[in-house]
Design an enzyme around this catalytic site. Structure first.
Site, PDB file in Angstrom:
ATOM      1  N   GLU A  38      15.848 -53.706   8.023  1.00  0.00           N
ATOM      2  CA  GLU A  38      14.477 -53.796   8.541  1.00  0.00           C
ATOM      3  C   GLU A  38      14.192 -55.123   9.236  1.00  0.00           C
ATOM      4  O   GLU A  38      13.435 -55.172  10.202  1.00  0.00           O
ATOM      5  CB  GLU A  38      13.488 -53.549   7.406  1.00  0.00           C
ATOM      6  CG  GLU A  38      13.647 -52.196   6.720  1.00  0.00           C
ATOM      7  CD  GLU A  38      13.537 -51.019   7.671  1.00  0.00           C
ATOM      8  OE1 GLU A  38      13.068 -51.196   8.821  1.00  0.00           O
ATOM      9  OE2 GLU A  38      13.940 -49.914   7.280  1.00  0.00           O
TER      10      GLU A  38
ATOM     11  N   GLU B 122      14.689 -43.842  11.259  1.00  0.00           N
ATOM     12  CA  GLU B 122      15.824 -44.033  12.163  1.00  0.00           C
ATOM     13  C   GLU B 122      16.975 -43.083  11.956  1.00  0.00           C
ATOM     14  O   GLU B 122      18.109 -43.387  12.354  1.00  0.00           O
ATOM     15  CB  GLU B 122      16.353 -45.456  11.992  1.00  0.00           C
ATOM     16  CG  GLU B 122      16.989 -45.757  10.633  1.00  0.00           C
ATOM     17  CD  GLU B 122      16.040 -46.363   9.626  1.00  0.00           C
ATOM     18  OE1 GLU B 122      16.491 -46.971   8.647  1.00  0.00           O
ATOM     19  OE2 GLU B 122      14.815 -46.237   9.825  1.00  0.00           O
ATOM     20  N   ASN B 123      16.772 -41.904  11.369  1.00  0.00           N
ATOM     21  CA  ASN B 123      17.876 -40.974  11.116  1.00  0.00           C
ATOM     22  C   ASN B 123      18.847 -40.951  12.300  1.00  0.00           C
ATOM     23  O   ASN B 123      18.431 -40.855  13.453  1.00  0.00           O
ATOM     24  CB  ASN B 123      17.337 -39.558  10.901  1.00  0.00           C
ATOM     25  CG  ASN B 123      16.135 -39.523   9.993  1.00  0.00           C
ATOM     26  OD1 ASN B 123      16.211 -39.847   8.828  1.00  0.00           O
ATOM     27  ND2 ASN B 123      14.991 -39.142  10.553  1.00  0.00           N
TER      28      ASN B 123
ATOM     29  N   ALA C 234       7.893 -44.418  11.644  1.00  0.00           N
ATOM     30  CA  ALA C 234       9.023 -43.702  12.218  1.00  0.00           C
ATOM     31  C   ALA C 234      10.207 -43.865  11.277  1.00  0.00           C
ATOM     32  O   ALA C 234      10.188 -44.688  10.364  1.00  0.00           O
ATOM     33  CB  ALA C 234       9.358 -44.242  13.611  1.00  0.00           C
TER      34      ALA C 234
ATOM     35  N   HIS D 277      18.084 -49.716  14.785  1.00  0.00           N
ATOM     36  CA  HIS D 277      18.632 -49.234  13.517  1.00  0.00           C
ATOM     37  C   HIS D 277      19.904 -48.410  13.709  1.00  0.00           C
ATOM     38  O   HIS D 277      20.689 -48.263  12.763  1.00  0.00           O
ATOM     39  CB  HIS D 277      17.610 -48.343  12.810  1.00  0.00           C
ATOM     40  CG  HIS D 277      16.672 -49.076  11.909  1.00  0.00           C
ATOM     41  ND1 HIS D 277      17.090 -49.985  10.961  1.00  0.00           N
ATOM     42  CD2 HIS D 277      15.319 -48.990  11.779  1.00  0.00           C
ATOM     43  CE1 HIS D 277      16.034 -50.436  10.295  1.00  0.00           C
ATOM     44  NE2 HIS D 277      14.951 -49.863  10.773  1.00  0.00           N
TER      45      HIS D 277
ATOM     46  N   HIS E 189      12.562 -50.536  17.739  1.00  0.00           N
ATOM     47  CA  HIS E 189      12.871 -50.755  16.318  1.00  0.00           C
ATOM     48  C   HIS E 189      13.850 -49.690  15.811  1.00  0.00           C
ATOM     49  O   HIS E 189      14.879 -50.008  15.199  1.00  0.00           O
ATOM     50  CB  HIS E 189      11.566 -50.705  15.523  1.00  0.00           C
ATOM     51  CG  HIS E 189      11.699 -50.950  14.056  1.00  0.00           C
ATOM     52  ND1 HIS E 189      11.291 -52.119  13.457  1.00  0.00           N
ATOM     53  CD2 HIS E 189      12.185 -50.169  13.042  1.00  0.00           C
ATOM     54  CE1 HIS E 189      11.515 -52.060  12.158  1.00  0.00           C
ATOM     55  NE2 HIS E 189      12.055 -50.879  11.875  1.00  0.00           N
ATOM     56  N   GLU E 190      13.535 -48.423  16.074  1.00  0.00           N
ATOM     57  CA  GLU E 190      14.362 -47.343  15.535  1.00  0.00           C
ATOM     58  C   GLU E 190      15.714 -47.256  16.231  1.00  0.00           C
ATOM     59  O   GLU E 190      16.723 -46.922  15.602  1.00  0.00           O
ATOM     60  CB  GLU E 190      13.617 -46.004  15.635  1.00  0.00           C
ATOM     61  CG  GLU E 190      12.247 -45.983  14.980  1.00  0.00           C
ATOM     62  CD  GLU E 190      12.258 -46.470  13.535  1.00  0.00           C
ATOM     63  OE1 GLU E 190      13.285 -46.311  12.840  1.00  0.00           O
ATOM     64  OE2 GLU E 190      11.243 -47.038  13.098  1.00  0.00           O
TER      65      GLU E 190
END
Length: 1003
Positions: A442, A386-387, A384, A423, A419-420
């Site tokens: 990360e 994280e934009n 994936a 971010h 996780h994303e």
């Protein structure tokens, strides 16, 4: 981002090729012709020229002079550019194109050592217009206006561009006047060119750019929407045999420059406004919401989507996707997927807003954007990305179908979403100043995925699972002498790609977890909150984080004036590897002696004696049995030997250090303490007094200490005897990981039966507990489901007869089921072991049946299970055929090539096939993958994991030599893995065989 290693490639654009052809054609047409008279008679003749003719001739002459001058100027200025060693200069006449001698420069390095942009200019705002063609040649055209501020007087503008077509007439630079108006006259451009080895696009000006002034750079460009899963790329899926196209982006780390010219470094943040043209029957989503849509003036059935201006962000976080997907929403949170898969996105939509709310409370910082979109793409290289405001996913990391997907899939979706979303703060709001500190992104996201999953599903006991999934996993990589520092200086895209590895992710998360425990949760969170608030919308280094945490720790009385978080943490981020602490009693005293040394698998002669760490010490004893307190009792300073006075430690029966394995280090004990711990574990009534995470720690430490020759395998194997009555998921996962290594070393030997007998004996009780059954109930204990999968896989691998027969029976039932695509009688959590075992013991018929199911299913998780199982066959010709299909580009997606190779490499027969196939076809594989990832590195890692003889090592090194591979860090690590396996066989094989003969012979 969840992760990826992506190499880069260079293509000569089609427009450049056409340019070369057209130029030569124009030259021939411009050559004048003369006519010779046929008569031989001569006489004098008087010529007269009218005024009109004379004017026309003079005008033609002047125009010709100007044209020739212009051509000479273009090629002269290009010729004046001198290439530095390793540079590929690309000049502009009409289009950016490679010099003719480029083909002769294959021996030059792909990148310069240092590719940092000059510090003379900073971008402020981008206004980007894109017109993609989602059919035909998949070209796109666009323009960008970049508003910049000059920080130092200069005469050139240097930015990034890669694989873009830019004509000389499509570049202009305007000065911004006092009223924010643009000067009507553009600045005079001297020349413009690409420096290929830096991926620079340079505009040199006659006019000086004045410090403090602002300018607007206007560039028109074009390119191709490639299928290499990087930059602005395309993918597809089918609906009733009709191909549907999707165009989307993946810019991290250095691929925004493939979509538009930009200042493509993380610290160079700016605001972005996007205008994207799309077919009327599709939709576009981007980082920000759409503000308006209007009809396209020149392209039929196209419309323009205009997006709101973003907050300041890095180029690698810009994202957009054009698709015909469906979506469902909860407030300002939306998920997008194929129309026939949108129901599978409901779980992600249920946990996403809850995790977002939790993170806002955890960081005490409000999410700053007006919306979040998450989209599951049919093809995506990473897990994936994280934009900011538009998170992109591989389908298997966002889609979950209750009753049809495994418990592991549900856990993975929750973890990746967490996780994303983490971010959005760590990485997006505050960004590392340079890729050397990518671990700040990360590592934090990898740690927070466990914290967020524990918040939404505490019954999963994610914090215990962290020990075996992350910490113990990365210990193995970090035990190589070729490992690297967490904060690793990098200079070019190749090196940047290499550090998106387990060190940045897993080790980064492990030392953050260690820090959270020694600072305490409240101090840790307050420090993070102040860091995020003060550094918002800017970039930071690890020293910035250390400063905020130190201030909070001192304000709370945790640290004295002479100590800082930086002093402690620099020993973990600026040094390679980790320590093992040897702890022993002093006879007739209360002193406990501690000695630290770097833990490596290689011979001790390779150890770096100068590396020492600040080590937080936590411990308990056989009397205390306190496995809850993870705040350090004391610290071992940065010294080789240290002693502490503690009567309880010196007099108790045994002690265990590193409670819940919160510290990033291994622990070794004197033989008496190991024997006392082993004796306690052998007690069926009391062994669970030691916490599950610490039982997993004891197994992992003792087995790896033996592997590294820090103690004998007799001591290690004796401790594993207690597994006969262990039923915990986390300890068994640690045990399976370690026995998998021994299994891989023994599997080609004549004594493999001894290992199989011993392990099957140890498995008996836990196998009888989990049984060969599966429930589709959503309420079943997820830890039991995970444990069942681990145990059954190991049992079938070792030849457990009931496991094998049950797998074959379940698979045959599926084959005989009417309409097997709609009715699969195998429980989701049994499918992995059933599919693999049935194919392993089956024929071509079973393989073809499974492959047909793979082609027909639309469930991404089911496709993943079948791809893995298809590599379980023992038939070499089937495996060769499978690998060939993997790179044919017909039925298996490019993103899944690695899964195919990993699956085939997972057996003894398959590994030989995979290595042979790779050796014979690596150039074709590289071409197919677009040389875009360190893809060969990853495939080599799979294909060499059982190599343990000098002959195999020599064969591997010969391949590397013949293929002219650079000995970069990933290759060095693979070679070292094989070398240590060869050494391990020499040192340990016979002693383990003797131990197994004694143990198995006694039953």
């Amino acid at each position: 981002m969840v992760v990826k290693e992506i190499p880069l490639h260079e293509n000569l654009s089609m427009e450049a090729r056409h340019l070369n052809a057209n130029t030569s054609g124009a030259s021939s047409r411009a050559t004048p012709t003369t006519t010779t008279p046929t008569t031989t008679t001569t006489f004098s003749r008087v010529y007269s020229v009218s005024i009109t003719t004379a004017v026309l001739l003079i005008s033609f002459f002047i125009c010709t002079l100007l044209a020739v001058g212009f051509i000479v100027y273009n090629f002269a200025t290009c010729g004046q550019l001198t290439a530095e060693p390793g540079e590929d200069i690309v000049c502009t006449s009409v289009h950016l194109r490679h010099k003719s001698n480029h083909a002769q420069n294959d021996d030059l390095p792909k990148y310069d050592r240092d590719v940092r942009l000059p510090h003379s200019i900073e971008p402020l705002k981008y206004n980007i217009t894109l017109e993609p063609e989602l059919s035909g040649n998949f070209s796109f055209s666009g323009s960008v206006q970049i508003r910049v501020r000059v920080l130092q007087d200069c005469y050139n503008i240097t930015m990034h561009a890669e694989e873009l077509n830019i004509s000389r007439n499509d570049v202009a630079v305007y000065r911004v006047l006092a009223q924010n108006q643009l000067d009507q006259d553009s600045l005079r451009i001297h020349k413009q060119y690409l420096v290929g080895a830096k991926q620079f696009f340079v505009i040199e000006l006659y006019d000086k750019l004045v410090r403090g002034s602002e300018y607007v750079v206007h560039i028109q460009f074009g390119g191709i929407i490639q299928d290499f899963l990087q930059g602005f790329y395309r993918s597809s899926y089918k609906v009733h045999n009709e191909t549907r196209w999707v165009a989307s982006t993946q810019f991290q780390a250095t691929d925004a420059r493939r979509a538009f010219p930009c200042f493509d470094e993380p610290a160079l943040k700016a605001k972005f406004t996007l205008h994207i043209a799309r077919p009327r029957n599709m939709t576009t989503i981007s980082n920000m919401p759409i503000t308006s849509t209007n009809k396209h003036d020149s392209i039929p059935n196209y419309v323009w989507d205009h997006f709101a201006e973003s907050l300041p962000m890095s180029t690698y976080l810009v994202a957009y996707a054009i698709s015909d997907f469906s979506h469902i929403s909860s407030g300002n949170f939306s998920v997008w997927a194929r129309a026939d898969a949108i129901r599978s996105a409901e779980y992600a939509l249920s946990v996403g807003p809850r995790i977002l709310s939790f993170l806002q409370d955890f960081f005490n910082v409000t999410f700053p954007l007006p919306k979040i979109d998450m989209i599951a793409l049919p093809e995506f290289q990473a897990g994936a990305m994280e934009n900011w405001g538009l998170i992109t996913f591989r389908e298997t990391t966002m889609l979950f179908e209750p009753g049809l997907a495994t418990a592991n899939s549900r856990q993975r979706v929750a973890a990746v979403v967490g996780h994303e979303l983490a971010h959005q703060w760590f990485g997006n709001l505050v960004t590392p100043s340079w890729w050397a500190d990518i671990w700040l992104n990360e590592g934090f996201a990898s740690y927070m995925e466990y914290i967020t999953a524990d918040a939404v599903a505490p019954e999963w006991k994610q914090l215990d699972q962290f020990v075996v999934n992350e910490l113990q996993s990365v210990f193995q990589l970090d035990a190589l002498s070729t490992s690297h520092k967490i904060s690793q200086e990098v200079y070019n895209p190749q090196e940047i790609t290499e550090i998106f590895d387990r060190i940045s992710y897993a080790k980064g998360s492990a030392i953050i977890r260690m820090m959270a425990h020694f600072l305490t949760d409240s101090v840790f969170r307050r420090g993070l909150s102040k860091y995020l608030r003060d550094m918002a919308y800017s970039s930071a280094t690890q020293d910035d984080l250390w400063r905020f945490l130190t201030n909070e720790a001192k304000a709370s009385g945790l640290l004295d004036r002479s100590t800082s978080v930086k002093e402690i943490m620099d020993t973990w981020t600026l040094q390679t590897g980790y320590p093992v602490v040897k702890i022993s009693r002093h006879p007739n005293s209360n002193a406990i002696r501690l000695e630290q040394v770097r833990f490596v698998y290689a011979n001790s002669s390779k150890e770096d004696e100068s590396l020492f760490w600040w080590i937080p010490l936590t411990f308990t004893t056989s009397t205390e049995l306190n496995f809850a307190n993870t705040r350090p009792t004391t610290w071992m300073p940065r010294t080789k030997v240290y002693e502490i006075e503690n009567r309880n430690l010196s007099t108790d029966k045994w002690f265990i250090f590193n409670i819940q394995q919160t510290g990033y280090y291994r622990v070794n004990y004197d033989i008496d303490n190991w024997q006392a711990i082993t004796q306690h574990l052998m007690d069926e009534k009391h062994f669970e007094e030691i916490a599950p995470a610490n039982r997993a720690q004891l197994i992992d430490d003792v087995m790896n200490l033996a592997r590294g020759s820090f103690l004998s395998y007799d001591t290690a194997m004796n401790l594993t005897r207690y597994l006969a009555h262990e039923t915990g998921h986390v300890p068994w996962k640690a045990a399976i990981t370690n026995f998998n290594f021994i299994d891989s070393m023994f599997v080609n030997s004549g004594d493999y039966d001894l290992l199989k007998k011993y392990l099957l004996k140890q498995l008996q009780i836990v196998y009888n507990q989990v049984r060969f059954e599966d429930s589709r109930s959503e309420n079943e204990d997820i830890l039991l489901l995970l444990k069942r999968s681990e145990i059954l896989n190991m049992a079938c691998h070792l030849g457990h007869q009931e496991c094998i027969s049950e797998s074959i029976r379940h698979f045959q039932n599926w084959i005989q089921t009417p309409n097997p695509d709609a009715n699969n009688p195998i429980g989701p959590n049994l499918r992995g072991v059933v599919y693999c075992t049935a194919i392993q013991y089956g024929t071509e018929y079973e393989w073809d049946f499974a492959f047909e199911r793979y082609l027909r299913t639309s469930l991404s998780g089911e496709k993943e299970l079948l791809l893995t199982a298809l590599g379980c066959s023992k038939e070499p010709w089937l495996l060769y055929r499978y690998l060939r299909r993997g790179i044919a580009g017909e039925h298996i997606r490019k993103q899944d090539v690695f899964r195919v190779f990993a699956a085939v490499s997972n057996s003894v027969v398959g590994q030989h096939v995979a290595f042979d196939f790779l050796r014979n076809n690596w150039q074709e594989i590289n071409t197919y993958m677009g040389s875009q990832i360190t893809n060969i590195h990853t495939l080599l890692k799979f294909a060499t994991k059982r190599m343990n003889s000098k002959y195999q090592l020599a064969e591997f090194e010969e391949f590397l030599h013949d293929a002219h591979w650079d000995y970069d860090r990933p290759i060095q690590q693979i070679v070292e893995q094989v070398e240590t396996s060869v050494d391990w066989m020499t040192r340990n094989y016979k002693s383990i065989v003797k131990w197994l003969q004694r143990e198995v012979g006694s039953t």
